[in-house]
Motif scaffolding. Structure first.
Motif, PDB file in Angstrom:
ATOM      1  N   TYR A 155     -10.331  -1.032 -16.152  1.00 54.17           N
ATOM      2  CA  TYR A 155     -11.519  -1.122 -16.998  1.00 54.17           C
ATOM      3  C   TYR A 155     -12.529  -2.092 -16.399  1.00 54.17           C
ATOM      4  O   TYR A 155     -13.703  -1.773 -16.236  1.00 54.17           O
ATOM      5  N   PHE A 156     -12.058  -3.308 -16.066  1.00 54.46           N
ATOM      6  CA  PHE A 156     -12.992  -4.295 -15.543  1.00 54.46           C
ATOM      7  C   PHE A 156     -13.470  -3.929 -14.153  1.00 54.46           C
ATOM      8  O   PHE A 156     -14.609  -4.226 -13.785  1.00 54.46           O
ATOM      9  N   GLY A 157     -12.622  -3.270 -13.356  1.00 51.87           N
ATOM     10  CA  GLY A 157     -13.064  -2.804 -12.038  1.00 51.87           C
ATOM     11  C   GLY A 157     -14.152  -1.759 -12.168  1.00 51.87           C
ATOM     12  O   GLY A 157     -15.164  -1.796 -11.464  1.00 51.87           O
ATOM     13  N   ALA A 158     -13.966  -0.800 -13.081  1.00 56.42           N
ATOM     14  CA  ALA A 158     -14.979   0.239 -13.288  1.00 56.42           C
ATOM     15  C   ALA A 158     -16.254  -0.377 -13.852  1.00 56.42           C
ATOM     16  O   ALA A 158     -17.359   0.012 -13.481  1.00 56.42           O
ATOM     17  N   ARG A 159     -16.106  -1.331 -14.740  1.00 61.28           N
ATOM     18  CA  ARG A 159     -17.279  -1.993 -15.312  1.00 61.28           C
ATOM     19  C   ARG A 159     -18.051  -2.734 -14.224  1.00 61.28           C
ATOM     20  O   ARG A 159     -19.271  -2.687 -14.169  1.00 61.28           O
ATOM     21  N   ASN A 189     -18.502   0.794 -24.189  1.00 64.05           N
ATOM     22  CA  ASN A 189     -18.054   0.067 -23.006  1.00 64.05           C
ATOM     23  C   ASN A 189     -18.309  -1.429 -23.113  1.00 64.05           C
ATOM     24  O   ASN A 189     -17.676  -2.218 -22.423  1.00 64.05           O
ATOM     25  N   ARG A 190     -19.214  -1.811 -23.983  1.00 59.71           N
ATOM     26  CA  ARG A 190     -19.513  -3.230 -24.142  1.00 59.71           C
ATOM     27  C   ARG A 190     -18.565  -3.925 -25.126  1.00 59.71           C
ATOM     28  O   ARG A 190     -18.598  -5.137 -25.251  1.00 59.71           O
ATOM     29  N   LEU A 191     -17.745  -3.179 -25.832  1.00 56.51           N
ATOM     30  CA  LEU A 191     -16.867  -3.781 -26.842  1.00 56.51           C
ATOM     31  C   LEU A 191     -15.633  -4.506 -26.292  1.00 56.51           C
ATOM     32  O   LEU A 191     -15.310  -5.591 -26.792  1.00 56.51           O
ATOM     33  N   PRO A 192     -14.890  -3.972 -25.335  1.00 55.14           N
ATOM     34  CA  PRO A 192     -13.619  -4.611 -24.956  1.00 55.14           C
ATOM     35  C   PRO A 192     -13.742  -6.051 -24.480  1.00 55.14           C
ATOM     36  O   PRO A 192     -12.910  -6.886 -24.837  1.00 55.14           O
ATOM     37  N   ARG A 193     -14.744  -6.372 -23.677  1.00 54.35           N
ATOM     38  CA  ARG A 193     -14.843  -7.741 -23.173  1.00 54.35           C
ATOM     39  C   ARG A 193     -15.017  -8.755 -24.300  1.00 54.35           C
ATOM     40  O   ARG A 193     -14.267  -9.738 -24.375  1.00 54.35           O
ATOM     41  N   PRO A 194     -15.986  -8.551 -25.224  1.00 54.09           N
ATOM     42  CA  PRO A 194     -16.096  -9.528 -26.314  1.00 54.09           C
ATOM     43  C   PRO A 194     -14.868  -9.535 -27.215  1.00 54.09           C
ATOM     44  O   PRO A 194     -14.459 -10.589 -27.710  1.00 54.09           O
TER      45      PRO A 194
END
Length: 168
Positions: A114-118, A64-69
């Motif tokens: 994705y960002f909402g769930a995060r 879950n930490r991969l998509p943002r970077p």
């Protein structure tokens, strides 16, 4: 006349009863609100009593930490490539121009979810840490009072004793 006065001021006061139908009782509302908040805190504390620590949870958290970077570095990489090799960059952008609009809508929905769930997951983690901190407040307060009591009993400084006495 006495019957009217008894009706207005007796145990079943008609004015109070009638007004109660239109105006909320502030004391009862305060009690309901306090009980609701206490119940929510109890439920919240029970929900986060046992943190997730399994290997599966750690792997999923890592993924879950991969998509943002990746999105951030990919975008920066596109800017760099636009300056380093404009022809290569223009070719990639021509390919992106061929992507149909419904696919862009789908991509936007996926990224938004994705960002909402995060955001929700991070918000819940934050609330859990606040609840844990609040649960420790009583114990910390007791330890601070115990330390204060120790400090007040072992003073060799008369000026400090006078200052403490003046403080209360």
């Amino acid at each position: 006349m006495r019957g009217l006065w008894q009706l207005l001021t007796g145990r079943s006061n008609i004015i109070t009863t009638t007004a109660g139908a239109f105006i909320e009782n502030a004391e009862a509302a305060g009690k309901r609100e306090a009980e609701g908040k206490a119940q929510a805190r109890r439920q919240f504390g029970a929900e986060f009593r046992h943190p997730r620590q399994g290997s599966f949870d750690r792997v999923i958290d890592g993924l879950n930490r991969l998509p943002r970077p990746m999105l951030a570095f990919g975008t920066i990489g596109l800017f760099i490539m636009a300056m380093v090799d404009p022809v290569w960059f223009a070719g990639r952008m021509q390919g992106i121009a061929l992507v149909p609009e419904p696919l862009w809508w789908l991509m936007g929905a996926i990224v938004s979810f994705y960002f909402g769930a995060r955001h929700q997951a991070k918000s819940q983690d934050f609330r859990r840490s606040v609840a844990e901190t609040a649960a420790e407040a009583g114990a910390v307060d007791a330890r601070v009072k115990a330390l204060d009591a120790l400090g007040q009993n072992t003073s060799d400084n008369p000026a400090l004793d006078d200052w403490r006495a003046a403080r209360g």
